[in-house]
Design an enzyme around this catalytic site. Structure first.
Site, mmCIF file in Angstrom:
data_model
loop_
_atom_site.group_PDB
_atom_site.id
_atom_site.type_symbol
_atom_site.label_atom_id
_atom_site.label_comp_id
_atom_site.label_asym_id
_atom_site.label_seq_id
_atom_site.Cartn_x
_atom_site.Cartn_y
_atom_site.Cartn_z
ATOM 1 N N PRO A 153 53.158 25.196 71.047
ATOM 2 C CA PRO A 153 53.253 26.660 70.885
ATOM 3 C C PRO A 153 53.125 27.253 72.390
ATOM 4 C CG PRO A 153 51.197 25.637 69.845
ATOM 5 C CD PRO A 153 52.203 24.595 70.145
ATOM 6 N N GLU A 169 45.685 18.727 65.824
ATOM 7 C CA GLU A 169 44.844 19.848 66.963
ATOM 8 C C GLU A 169 45.823 20.029 68.033
ATOM 9 O OE1 GLU A 169 42.721 23.290 67.537
ATOM 10 O OE2 GLU A 169 42.923 21.791 65.562
ATOM 11 N N ARG A 183 75.577 22.215 69.810
ATOM 12 C CA ARG A 183 76.652 23.241 69.915
ATOM 13 C C ARG A 183 77.246 23.241 71.238
ATOM 14 N NH1 ARG A 183 77.176 26.836 65.865
ATOM 15 N NH2 ARG A 183 77.599 28.315 67.437
ATOM 16 N N ASP A 217 78.720 33.203 71.104
ATOM 17 C CA ASP A 217 77.541 33.312 70.507
ATOM 18 C C ASP A 217 76.598 34.369 70.966
ATOM 19 O OD1 ASP A 217 78.497 31.448 68.439
ATOM 20 O OD2 ASP A 217 77.431 29.793 69.061
#
Length: 251
Positions: A92, A119, A157, A172
């Protein structure tokens, strides 16, 4: 010979089974275009309990992934590799994942993903092992497996030969910097709702103009931030100005 090799370091390889055996990525494997190797890095732990995590130095809650099993697993994968591939840490705290990033990764023939749990990671994994750190959004998940699948799907893709229609990946949303224009198919009218007449006209130049303007409109309405990085023609700018004038009148 596969055009892309994915090596995935994970404590939960079973999470990938449904993903790898479905839809486009399954066909890419069947065609031999993509090869995926799932590696449970617990197998590289040295103690008899196969320990991969420990409490953090300095105290605090949670457990931290140890460096040894992950370094050892990557060394094992690289022992017969001449060119070191990107080693992607799913985190993150990483760089936000975008279509541009997918395109950059797709230019490689080999990617290694590290999926964490607990963690966090021992910082030495970030500093001395990984070459990329990627986040798929500003939220926290249980582990890096789902984010890795997202990145793998997006990259797959873009590999030539994977999609039946090679134009699809180019048009796209985000590939051009804009959100994609609306799509319609048969029937031409359903419950009183009609397909825009321009799409039924057969006039390809007018259709392309409509698609470009609808792509601009949708981006302006939903993701105006994207317009800052798109190269706009004078016609594009005039169309966007007309949208702003209409909005100004409504307000």
């Amino acid at each position: 010979m596969a055009k892309m090799r994915f090596d995935v370091l994970t404590l939960f390889p079973e999470m990938f089974h449904g993903f790898l055996n479905s839809s486009i990525i399954k066909r890419a494997h069947e065609k031999g275009i993509v090869q995926t190797n799932l590696v449970n890095f617990r197998e590289f732990a040295k103690d008899r309990h196969r320990t991969v995590d420990d409490t953090p130095y300095g105290g605090g809650g949670g457990m931290v992934l140890k460096p040894e099993p992950i370094f050892e697993a990557v060394d094992h994968l690289l022992q017969d590799v001449s060119d070191r591939p990107p080693i992607v840490l799913m985190s993150p705290q990483g760089e936000p994942f975008t279509q541009r990033k997918a395109e950059a990764l797709a230019r490689h023939s080999h990617l290694i993903f590290i999926c964490g749990h607990y963690e966090g990671y021992d910082e030495r994994i970030r500093q001395y092992l990984c070459t990329e750190e990627i986040s798929i959004g500003d939220y926290v998940l249980t582990g890096g497996e789902l984010p890795a699948m997202v990145v793998m799907d997006s990259v797959t893709r873009l590999i030539p030969g994977v999609l039946g229609n090679e134009v699809s990946a180019v048009t796209d949303s985000f590939s051009t910097g804009l959100l994609e224009h609306p799509h319609y198919t048969r029937p031409a009218e359903y419950r009183g709702y009609r397909v825009p007449e321009v799409l039924l006209s057969g006039h390809h130049r007018n259709i392309e103009k409509w698609r470009r303007q609808e792509s601009l409109r949708r981006t302006w309405e939903r993701r105006p931030d994207l317009l800052k990085s798109v190269e706009l023609t004078p016609e594009d700018k005039a169309f966007l100005q007309s949208l702003e004038r209409v909005q100004g009148k409504r307000e």
